[in-house]
Enzyme design. Structure first.
Site, short mmCIF file in Angstrom:
data_model
loop_
_atom_site.label_atom_id
_atom_site.label_comp_id
_atom_site.label_asym_id
_atom_site.label_seq_id
_atom_site.Cartn_x
_atom_site.Cartn_y
_atom_site.Cartn_z
N ASP A 63 0.87 -1.17 0.00
CA ASP A 63 0.00 0.00 0.00
C ASP A 63 0.91 1.22 0.00
O ASP A 63 1.59 1.49 0.99
CB ASP A 63 -0.90 -0.02 1.24
CG ASP A 63 -1.84 1.18 1.32
OD1 ASP A 63 -1.68 2.13 0.52
OD2 ASP A 63 -2.74 1.16 2.17
N SER A 141 1.00 10.81 -16.65
CA SER A 141 -0.20 10.95 -17.47
C SER A 141 -0.03 12.17 -18.35
O SER A 141 0.74 13.09 -18.01
CB SER A 141 -1.43 11.15 -16.58
OG SER A 141 -2.57 11.55 -17.32
N TYR A 154 -6.51 15.11 -9.71
CA TYR A 154 -5.68 14.15 -10.42
C TYR A 154 -4.54 14.85 -11.15
O TYR A 154 -3.37 14.44 -11.04
CB TYR A 154 -6.54 13.37 -11.41
CG TYR A 154 -5.80 12.34 -12.22
CD1 TYR A 154 -5.45 11.11 -11.67
CD2 TYR A 154 -5.44 12.58 -13.54
CE1 TYR A 154 -4.77 10.15 -12.40
CE2 TYR A 154 -4.76 11.63 -14.29
CZ TYR A 154 -4.43 10.42 -13.71
OH TYR A 154 -3.75 9.49 -14.45
N LYS A 158 -0.43 14.61 -10.66
CA LYS A 158 0.45 14.19 -11.75
C LYS A 158 1.43 15.29 -12.14
O LYS A 158 2.59 15.01 -12.49
CB LYS A 158 -0.38 13.74 -12.95
CG LYS A 158 -1.18 12.46 -12.71
CD LYS A 158 -0.29 11.27 -12.39
CE LYS A 158 -1.06 9.96 -12.35
NZ LYS A 158 -0.20 8.80 -12.09
#
Length: 290
Positions: A63, A141, A154, A158
């Site tokens: 994790d 990404s 998000y 990134k």
């Protein structure tokens, strides 16, 4: 202990991580495929058996948001294999929403997985990568280059990962560690489905943002109909793992290259690395100094 090169990959239960684990094993690497819930390893091991590489893949629990889990996993790799030659940071979480309505907690959660998780694994692995002259590869990404509507959390995470790795790369190079970032665009994987987004409920709760969100959702659903496969997205990741000429930055498709090129004139990262390397290494001709 094994004399073979060993790679640790995060987030391998589905999608790009699963395809990357298979690709790394096919390339002959001892592959430590990690995931939060090892009970979800069935798809990976089915694919490994089909590819004839099950003997090169070991599933371990990890994790990335749990510092103890990160430390224990890395130490277990060293104990079992005697070395760690590469890390592929792939584990990630998405989130759709805009800040006025979501508040801060979802942003913190996404940053914890997508940014601090990467930093934690990197921190634990670096002494061993340095000892091996290894590679640190991170799946970011196109959203780490261009901010996208309703993906504020998000994209922020990134962007942070891209900046972290771009800054680390020239420093790591001085101790023999190569750093790479890989930028996928739309990929047909369970990453999207796993977000558990209830589109009607999302739209119903969007208030004044509903028209924009509806347009965004329709456009995104259309984009994912022509998405590349996880196996295709894994190709440049494996290249970064195995190719001494692999660039700092690579996109996983022609679409991703075209999309990021609207912002990045320096597609492979060489120009930035040339400048920043001059800040940490002696050169006869130093480039820009600020």
């Amino acid at each position: 202990m094994s004399s073979s090169n060993t790679v640790l990959i995060t987030g391998t239960s589905t999608g790009i991580g699963l395809a990357t684990a298979i690709g790394a094993a096919r390339a002959g690497w001892q592959t430590v495929a990690t995931m939060r819930d090892v009970g979800r390893a069935g798809a990976l091991m089915d694919a490994a058996n089909e590819a004839g590489v099950a003997g090169l893949i070991r599933v371990e629990a990890l994790d990335v948001t749990d510092s103890g889990s990160v430390t224990n996993c890395v130490q277990k790799v060293i104990s079992d294999y005697g070395r760690l030659d590469a890390v592929i940071n792939n584990a990630g979480a998405g989130f759709v929403g805009t800040i006025e309505q979501t508040g801060l907690e979802p942003v913190r959660n996404v940053m914890e997985v997508n940014y601090f998780g990467v930093v934690a694994v990197t921190h634990a692995a670096m002494p061993h990568l340095r000892a091996a002259g290894g590679r640190l590869i991170t799946v970011t990404s196109v959203g780490g280059v261009i901010g996208q509507p309703f993906n504020e959390a998000y994209c922020a995470a990134k962007f942070a990962v891209e900046g972290f790795m771009e800054a680390l790369a020239p420093v790591a190079a001085t101790v023999g560690v190569r750093v790479h970032v890989i930028e996928p665009g739309a990929v047909a994987s369970e990453f999207v489905a796993s977000q558990g987004i209830d589109v009607p409920a999302l739209l119903a709760a969007a208030g004044p943002y509903a028209p924009a969100l509806k347009f965004y959702v329709e456009r995104t659903q259309q984009a994912f109909r022509s998405a590349q496969t996880p196996e295709q997205a894994a190709v440049p990741i494996i290249a970064a793992l195995t190719d001494d000429e692999a660039p700092f930055r690579a996109q996983t498709s022609s679409w991703a290259r075209g999309f990021t090129s609207t912002k990045l004139a320096d597609l492979d990262g060489a120009a930035v690395q040339m400048v920043t390397s001059s800040w940490v290494e002696k050169h006869d001709h130093v480039g820009a100094d600020h």
